[in-house]
Design an enzyme around this catalytic site. Structure first.
Site, PDB file in Angstrom:
ATOM      1  N   HIS A   1       7.724 -44.877  15.615  1.00  0.00           N
ATOM      2  CA  HIS A   1       9.178 -44.717  15.495  1.00  0.00           C
ATOM      3  C   HIS A   1       9.537 -43.380  14.829  1.00  0.00           C
ATOM      4  O   HIS A   1      10.598 -43.247  14.220  1.00  0.00           O
ATOM      5  CB  HIS A   1       9.807 -45.869  14.699  1.00  0.00           C
TER       6      HIS A   1
ATOM      7  N   SER B   1      14.013 -14.534  18.553  1.00  0.00           N
ATOM      8  CA  SER B   1      15.445 -14.690  18.798  1.00  0.00           C
ATOM      9  C   SER B   1      16.079 -13.320  18.988  1.00  0.00           C
ATOM     10  O   SER B   1      15.656 -12.330  18.383  1.00  0.00           O
ATOM     11  CB  SER B   1      16.094 -15.400  17.609  1.00  0.00           C
TER      12      SER B   1
ATOM     13  N   LYS C   1      12.934 -15.780  13.404  1.00  0.00           N
ATOM     14  CA  LYS C   1      12.536 -16.933  14.221  1.00  0.00           C
ATOM     15  C   LYS C   1      11.342 -16.644  15.125  1.00  0.00           C
ATOM     16  O   LYS C   1      11.146 -15.537  15.609  1.00  0.00           O
ATOM     17  CB  LYS C   1      13.712 -17.401  15.080  1.00  0.00           C
TER      18      LYS C   1
ATOM     19  N   ASN D   1       9.999 -18.831  18.387  1.00  0.00           N
ATOM     20  CA  ASN D   1      10.398 -19.995  19.190  1.00  0.00           C
ATOM     21  C   ASN D   1       9.251 -20.550  20.038  1.00  0.00           C
ATOM     22  O   ASN D   1       8.508 -19.784  20.650  1.00  0.00           O
ATOM     23  CB  ASN D   1      11.556 -19.626  20.116  1.00  0.00           C
TER      24      ASN D   1
ATOM     25  N   GLU E   1       8.672 -25.904  25.213  1.00  0.00           N
ATOM     26  CA  GLU E   1      10.049 -26.238  25.600  1.00  0.00           C
ATOM     27  C   GLU E   1      10.232 -26.130  27.111  1.00  0.00           C
ATOM     28  O   GLU E   1      10.894 -26.975  27.732  1.00  0.00           O
ATOM     29  CB  GLU E   1      11.031 -25.322  24.877  1.00  0.00           C
TER      30      GLU E   1
ATOM     31  N   TYR F   1       9.428 -40.986  63.408  1.00  0.00           N
ATOM     32  CA  TYR F   1       9.772 -39.732  62.753  1.00  0.00           C
ATOM     33  C   TYR F   1      11.274 -39.506  62.809  1.00  0.00           C
ATOM     34  O   TYR F   1      11.933 -39.780  63.802  1.00  0.00           O
ATOM     35  CB  TYR F   1       9.050 -38.553  63.413  1.00  0.00           C
TER      36      TYR F   1
END
Length: 462
Positions: free
Chosen positions: A158, A279, A285, A287, A292, A319
């Protein structure tokens, strides 16, 4: 003046140019050209083998197709939209090379069984390539795991601190996910490797073809037993896209963890410059663009699976032109998976570094040893449920007092229950907590070493 092309004498005029563009698939199915040539060569050899065409005509067709393959590889054959699709493009060019004998190539086949064959040949190769990428990912996971057997990391349920585990054990979970992906693709391969060639448009052919002969030439394991099924089946494509989606699920889960681990809040890993970006406005920063992007690209593969299911759900036999829409989703999914596997493998191998000091600190700053306190009492005759409730109260009072369990004095422990002794401190140390979990498949160091050995044996045996 350009001659207007019609399908046959059945048609009096050519397609409207806008409809021709809408109808054409050459812009994307050109990717199948070498598979189309390979399948066409097998078909030509079969036509000669069965006496439908002469041996000399068969050789002319095969030689002409070889020339088209070389022209394509050299960039000299680049058919445009007037070819409509890759099959017509190849046949037209073949006729230009070998003359009227080129028009015999399409004897006893249809574009319906032709495209089904080409797509299967393509997927067959791509599945093997994806499996190799998965093996490379597994190898990197094992390399990192083998150097981090006794490195501890908080385990979560969790997204709450649960129990400490071996970092190697954590990474091995992804090894086993990848193993299932490999096995799943192997299962899909079996159903991809069935030949529809010779099913014709939908009903077979009156010519005395030998479908087993072409299947053998193309290294198919089986042939379709029903011509209607052969030209309309896309189960294999759905299965592939399903397997592809599960691969992306696994990569996305790993990506999410890397993203969390690299955050200031976790600081479990440091991203290296080779696999991170900065950035445009905040110079401090770094990243995690690679994980991602992998996480983001997962959705496009899911979308292709959904699209394929929707295409198929309402199609009557056999088809239908809707099936032209299967290829772009397959092609894009293949490209996406291969790119994501390569990127994630590079990220793990070269782009991040675990922070052992921070990890060592992390496993000592919470109450993830509470279960082991309950186990300690249970091993000394206290019913587990009673011990569980007792420890829950201890955690509550410790939080209120601003203490961790390791900070309690022996006197405080014995006030809680007389079964506690001086060995409680060793029992609830993170290292001992992990080491004590000796059950098969658990995070105990001995079990992890055995699991690593088994994993190495598994990938070296294949």
């Amino acid at each position: 003046m350009t001659e207007k092309q019609t399908w046959s004498q059945r048609f009096e005029s050519a397609l409207h140019p806008a409809i021709a563009r809408f109808n054409a698939s050459i812009s994307f199915d050109i990717k199948l050209i070498e598979y189309d040539i390979t399948a066409s060569q097998a078909h030509a050899q079969m036509l000669a083998h069965t006496g439908i065409i002469s041996p000399e005509e068969g050789k002319q067709l095969v030689t002409g197709l070889d020339q088209i393959r070389q022209e394509y590889r050299q960039g000299k054959f680049q058919p445009g939209i007037d070819a409509e699709d890759v099959h017509f493009a190849v046949e037209k060019r073949l006729t230009e090379i070998v003359g009227n004998v080129g028009k015999k190539l399409h004897t006893a086949r249809s574009r319906n069984d032709q495209v089904g064959t080409d797509t299967r040949l393509y997927l067959r190769d791509q599945i093997q390539q994806i499996r190799q990428h998965l093996r490379e990912l597994q190898a990197v996971l094992l390399d990192i795991a083998e150097t981090n057997i006794e490195t501890l990391i908080p385990g979560y349920t969790h997204l709450q601190r649960a129990q400490p585990v071996s970092l190697a054990h954590h990474l091995l979970a992804y090894f086993h996910m990848a193993q299932r992906d490999l096995e799943r693709l192997g299962d899909v391969y079996q159903r991809v490797n069935i030949s529809p060639l010779g099913c014709g448009a939908l009903a077979g052919t009156t010519f005395p073809i030998d479908r087993h002969y072409t299947a053998k030439l193309l290294h198919f394991d089986q042939i379709y037993a029903n011509s209607l099924d052969g030209v309309s089946d896309r189960d294999f494509a759905i299965e592939f896209l399903c397997a592809a989606s599960i691969i992306m699920v696994h990569l996305s889960r790993l990506s999410e963890e890397v993203i969390l681990w690299s955050s200031e809040e976790f600081r479990f890993v440091t991203l290296k410059d080779s696999c991170a970006t900065g950035s445009s406005i905040m110079p401090q920063k770094k990243n995690p663009d690679v994980p991602e992007l992998v996480r983001g690209k997962t959705g496009r593969v899911f979308g292709h699976l959904q699209a394929m299911l929707v295409i198929m759900k309402g199609l009557p036999l056999a088809y239908n032109k809707d099936l032209q829409e299967d290829k772009e989703g397959i092609f894009d999914s293949v490209n996406t998976i291969k790119a994501c596997l390569e990127a994630m493998t590079l990220l793990l191998r070269e782009g991040l570094e675990f922070c052992p000091q921070r990890l060592a600190q992390a496993v000592t700053e919470d109450f993830s040893n509470a279960t082991d306190v309950a186990d300690y009492l249970a091993a000394r005759g206290v019913p587990f449920r009673e011990a569980y409730n007792l420890v829950g109260k201890v955690v509550k009072t410790s939080i209120a007092a601003g203490k961790l369990l390791k900070d309690l004095t022996l006197e405080e422990w014995q006030q809680i229950h007389p079964a506690f002794a001086a060995d409680i401190y060793e029992a609830i140390s993170p290292y001992q907590i992990v080491a004590a979990r000796k059950s098969y498949g658990g995070t105990g160091f001995a079990q992890v070493r055995q699991a690593l050995l088994a994993a190495r044996t598994q990938i070296s045996a294949e």
